[in-house]
Design an enzyme around this catalytic site. Structure first.
Site, PDB file in Angstrom:
ATOM      1  N   HIS A 141       5.882   7.985 -36.746  1.00 19.18           N
ATOM      2  CA  HIS A 141       4.401   7.461 -36.669  1.00 19.18           C
ATOM      3  C   HIS A 141       4.847   6.580 -35.502  1.00 19.18           C
ATOM      4  O   HIS A 141       5.260   5.443 -35.069  1.00 19.18           O
ATOM      5  CB  HIS A 141       3.838   7.796 -37.416  1.00 19.18           C
ATOM      6  CG  HIS A 141       3.407   8.480 -38.454  1.00 19.18           C
ATOM      7  ND1 HIS A 141       2.042   9.054 -38.622  1.00 19.18           N
ATOM      8  CD2 HIS A 141       4.411   9.531 -39.246  1.00 19.18           C
ATOM      9  CE1 HIS A 141       1.899   9.768 -39.552  1.00 19.18           C
ATOM     10  NE2 HIS A 141       3.253  10.176 -39.682  1.00 19.18           N
ATOM     11  N   SER A 162      -3.064  12.259 -33.093  1.00 15.32           N
ATOM     12  CA  SER A 162      -2.999  10.385 -33.233  1.00 15.32           C
ATOM     13  C   SER A 162      -4.262  10.166 -32.458  1.00 15.32           C
ATOM     14  O   SER A 162      -4.798   9.285 -33.261  1.00 15.32           O
ATOM     15  CB  SER A 162      -1.971  10.568 -33.402  1.00 15.32           C
ATOM     16  OG  SER A 162      -0.704  10.029 -34.351  1.00 15.32           O
ATOM     17  N   ALA A 173      -4.469   6.865 -43.116  1.00 11.79           N
ATOM     18  CA  ALA A 173      -5.125   7.643 -42.434  1.00 11.79           C
ATOM     19  C   ALA A 173      -6.839   6.150 -41.926  1.00 11.79           C
ATOM     20  O   ALA A 173      -7.206   6.383 -43.215  1.00 11.79           O
ATOM     21  CB  ALA A 173      -5.556   8.151 -44.006  1.00 11.79           C
TER      22      ALA A 173
END
Length: 471
Positions: A371, A388, A426
């Protein structure tokens, strides 16, 4: 590849409002099974007499013999029960769908004429009223075709609906493959019609009932008096009617047989129910053909690519980025026992999350490290994945002030140095201020706590991504 064919999901937690004509709160389908003259009988070329659905307790098939008592009970249905029900329904102007066994219809021309005169829908109930569970597929296919042919010859028009009843595992597929039917009913799995895609075409299924059915007078546990039948039908009606008032209108099927409900003591319960239902507003008594026509016009089939039907390459291409830069999760999920339950965001997320949860700690750490930093260098260089990029933009992380960017940079550096992976959240669940507060709070977690928290956030991100693609 293992695929599970049963559909446990259906419409899920939020079924559609049926939107019945005139704003009706419930649709009631009265079905009269016409089997008399189509049952097992050596006169019909069968190996034994009938033993199913009669008032003879513990009835058994008599090989190579006629069963006079059984025959006469079926004959009562044709001679007396049918006409009692015909008078009842025509007198109340209630439409009826006949499930007509083709050979029974051929042996009862006066009753067929009465059905037609009353403008009842006459659907097919198969060629003969016999078990199909052990019937070879080719023979069942042949009998379906012969049932259509004979029905058309006897009635004067082909059947547009089908219900076998004593069916096999192949029946729904074989009837759908004919392309001859607007609806089929060999299921008991819902309170609403639904579409199935079979043999390259959309087939409407209108589920039937074995519990709101007078067959319970002849099976255990069952009804022993008309009042019990009335009470069960009333309770079912009240529940479905209340759901209709709440905006979730449903369908109510009632199954009847001439030789059962046609008896005087039993039909009294049916009369009470019909009077009760007719005393409410917003009740639509309809044939199954009318229900099918409404559903096809109001709720046509919706097509989408189903994960459980994809090949491996398509599946991994479509869902390999759901967990950031970790297509191996989709590759492993493809080998699970996927089925219709996984053709939704919740279902597929469960399959993918199982593979993430069962992975080794090092593999899960690899997913965390895949990530990007929030509002970090990759974002500034426009090198994020499309997912993303969209997610960070949704929280306004692509439009930071200089002070906000400095704060994110400081927190990113501190967090990564402490835990060994980027801060993951999130972002679609938060605004900038909320993300910064979570950043400040979670930095104080232990490494074990934060690993667990970050993994949960990875799963949440995956679910939100799937919601963009699937029901």
């Amino acid at each position: 590849m293992i695929r599970y064919p049963r559909d446990m999901r259906g419409y899920g937690a939020n079924p559609p409002d049926a939107d019945w004509p005139g704003g009706a709160r419930i649709a009631i389908s009265m079905v009269l099974n016409y089997e008399e003259g189509g049952e097992n009988n050596v006169l019909h070329g069968d190996a034994a007499s009938e033993a199913f659905l009669s008032d003879i307790a513990g009835a058994a098939m008599w090989p190579d013999q006629r069963h006079w008592n059984m025959e006469s009970i079926y004959e009562y249905g044709a001679r007396a029960g049918f006409w009692r029900l015909h008078r009842l329904f025509t007198g109340l102007n209630i439409p009826v769908t006949i499930y007509g066994v083709a050979t029974a219809l051929a042996r009862n021309p006066e009753q067929v004429a009465a059905m037609k005169s009353a403008r009842w829908e006459i659907a097919s109930h198969g060629l003969k009223w016999v078990e199909h569970k052990d019937m070879p597929e080719d023979e069942e296919r042949r009998q379906i075709a012969e049932a259509i042919r004979l029905h058309t010859e006897v009635v004067g028009a082909p059947p547009r609906g089908w219900y076998t009843g004593r069916c096999s595992v192949n029946t729904v597929r074989l009837t759908a493959e004919t392309g001859a039917f607007d609806w089929i009913s060999d299921t008991y799995d819902d309170d609403l019609p639904y579409w199935r895609h079979i043999a390259g075409r959309d087939q409407l299924v209108i589920p039937y009932t074995l519990e709101a059915n007078d067959m319970r007078f002849a099976t255990a546990p069952g009804y022993i008096e008309g009042e019990q039948f009335f009470t069960y039908l009333k309770d079912t009606f009240d529940t479905l009617y209340a759901e209709g008032l709440a905006g979730q209108a449903k369908m109510f099927s009632v199954g009847l047989h001439n030789r059962l409900i046609g008896r005087p003591g039993k039909v009294a319960g049916l009369k009470r129910f019909l009077d009760y239902a007719r005393g409410h507003e917003g009740v639509w008594f309809a044939t199954r053909g009318q229900i099918a026509a409404h559903w096809a016009a109001t709720h046509p089939p919706v097509h989408f690519e189903r994960p459980s039907e994809m090949d491996r390459t398509t599946f991994v291409t479509r869902y390999g980025s759901i967990f950031e830069h970790s297509p191996w999760i989709a590759e492993r999920a493809f080998d699970l026992e996927l089925g219709p339950a996984h053709d939704s965001a919740i279902g597929l997320h469960n399959a993918l999350a199982r593979m993430f949860r069962s992975a080794s700690p090092d593999e899960r750490m690899g997913v965390l490290r895949a990530h990007p930093d929030l509002a970090g260098k990759l974002a500034q260089a426009k090198r994020l994945t499309a997912e993303s990029t969209s997610e960070q933009a949704s929280a306004g992380l692509d439009a930071l002030t200089d002070d906000e960017r400095a704060a994110f940079t400081r927190l990113n550096d501190t967090y990564t140095a402490r835990f060994g992976f980027p801060f993951i959240i999130a972002v679609r669940d938060h605004d900038k201020a909320g993300i910064l507060r979570a950043f400040e709070t979670r930095i104080a977690n232990s490494p074990e706590q934060e690993f667990t928290t970050a993994c949960a956030q990875v799963e949440r991100i995956a679910y939100l991504r799937l919601k963009d693609q699937l029901p």
